[in-house]
Design an enzyme around this catalytic site. Sequence first.
Site, PDB file in Angstrom:
ATOM      1  N   LYS A 140      35.877  43.530  -4.230  1.00  0.00           N
ATOM      2  CA  LYS A 140      34.797  43.148  -4.981  1.00  0.00           C
ATOM      3  C   LYS A 140      34.938  41.786  -5.583  1.00  0.00           C
ATOM      4  CE  LYS A 140      37.199  45.038  -9.109  1.00  0.00           C
ATOM      5  NZ  LYS A 140      37.431  46.015 -10.141  1.00  0.00           N
ATOM      6  N   ARG A 161      34.344  54.604 -19.001  1.00  0.00           N
ATOM      7  CA  ARG A 161      33.501  53.573 -18.411  1.00  0.00           C
ATOM      8  C   ARG A 161      32.745  54.057 -17.465  1.00  0.00           C
ATOM      9  NH1 ARG A 161      35.961  48.288 -14.976  1.00  0.00           N
ATOM     10  NH2 ARG A 161      36.627  50.063 -13.621  1.00  0.00           N
ATOM     11  N   TYR A 165      34.849  14.958 -25.059  1.00  0.00           N
ATOM     12  CA  TYR A 165      33.801  15.401 -25.910  1.00  0.00           C
ATOM     13  C   TYR A 165      34.305  15.906 -27.259  1.00  0.00           C
ATOM     14  CZ  TYR A 165      30.253  15.937 -22.287  1.00  0.00           C
ATOM     15  OH  TYR A 165      29.352  15.515 -21.577  1.00  0.00           O
ATOM     16  N   MET A 213      32.616  19.936 -17.983  1.00  0.00           N
ATOM     17  CA  MET A 213      32.078  20.671 -17.057  1.00  0.00           C
ATOM     18  C   MET A 213      32.445  20.333 -15.637  1.00  0.00           C
ATOM     19  SD  MET A 213      27.782  21.051 -15.675  1.00  0.00           S
ATOM     20  CE  MET A 213      27.284  21.442 -17.391  1.00  0.00           C
TER      21      MET A 213
END
Length: 384
Positions: free
Chosen positions: A42, A141, A258, A306
């Site tokens: 998956k 679930r 940052y 980023m």
Amino acid sequence: MSARSDFDPIYCGRLTVDLRALAANYRLLASLSASAVGAVVKADAYGLGARPIAHALEQAGCRTFFVAQLSEAIDLKPHLRKSSEVFVLNGVQPGAEGICLAAGVFPVLNSLEQAWRWRDHAREVGSPLPAALQVDSGMSRLGLAPEEVSQLAREAQFFEKVPLRFVMSHLACSEDAAHSSNPNQAERFDHAVAQLPAAPLSLANSGGLFLGNSYNYDLVRAGIGLYGGAPHPMAAVVRLDASVIQVRRIPSGQGVGYGLTFTADRPMDIATISVGYADGWPRALSNRGAAYHRGVRLPIVGRVSMDSFSVDISAISDRGWRLALGDQVELIGPHQSLEDVARDAGTISHDILTGLGRRFQRSFITGSEANPPGAQPAFVDAHR
Ligand SMILES: *Cc1c(COP(=O)(O)O)cnc(C)c1O
């Protein structure tokens, strides 16, 4: 992985997937378990590439594959051998039954509604439609609740229309061998399947496989173990390297990144690395964790941006070495495992792997028993 093909400088970094290690992990898991081992591919095989991963696993003998979503099954199925089967763990959504059937893949039926709809589809097409069935053994679930299992069990005709390929459940705490929920879930699973027609059974994921053979039943659904995730004794499948894009010396008292969350307490050599949180290098690694160069630890300083992050390379300078534009640092490899990165980021290796982005050069190391002994591994670069 000593032999390395060239790093393509258009990429921010390189993700190398060792398909030989993957196959070795498959064989190890298969040898540790008396059951069949299916592969969970998956999320694009945990971000590594479902097609090349599935091909390598087929070569190692795997014939059962699990994805989470129907779209993934539709993409993968045509590239597999005829004898390979694909199961959709999240089941089939209302209206997609015909698509699932046409794709030649099997749903895992997780609720009574899904079961009835699949049976109705079997009636419509006029032939039995096999599927897998999931029962909930305590994770809350996916899967039928105990009273729903009893209700389904009373519908003998259902099983004529929907022959069960297997019955499964999923463990909530398999990574914690001592957790009492493991035996509790196995007991509830046994209780549920005792009411259903005989079918192969599947409970364990990678963690479950290591709980011992009583958890393995007929089919293990292995994911992270195949991809080299600890704590299991698996071979490393993934290596991640990234490029240095700038090197600078900063004076004591200067901030980095940052928010200026890091301040140099002495003159410092800093390198900027061309990977950031957009590439799946977690922002949680701001001022935590490290990169490595020639085995030397380079602590991360300041926030992960980023598209880049900074490391303190003073330890390299102290050795009289130089780190220059275009040099590579190791993010995941022999000095820093996938598990180390996950721990530093406060998460699990599944999360790190599936997050690794699309901006890496991707290389697959192939080569198996088919190659003559001593042959160099072949590199296949997949630019995607
Ligand atoms: C993801 C998943 C697995 C694989 O789990 P790993 O911990 O990666 O081995 C197995 N079964 C189900 C139902 C899953 O969702």
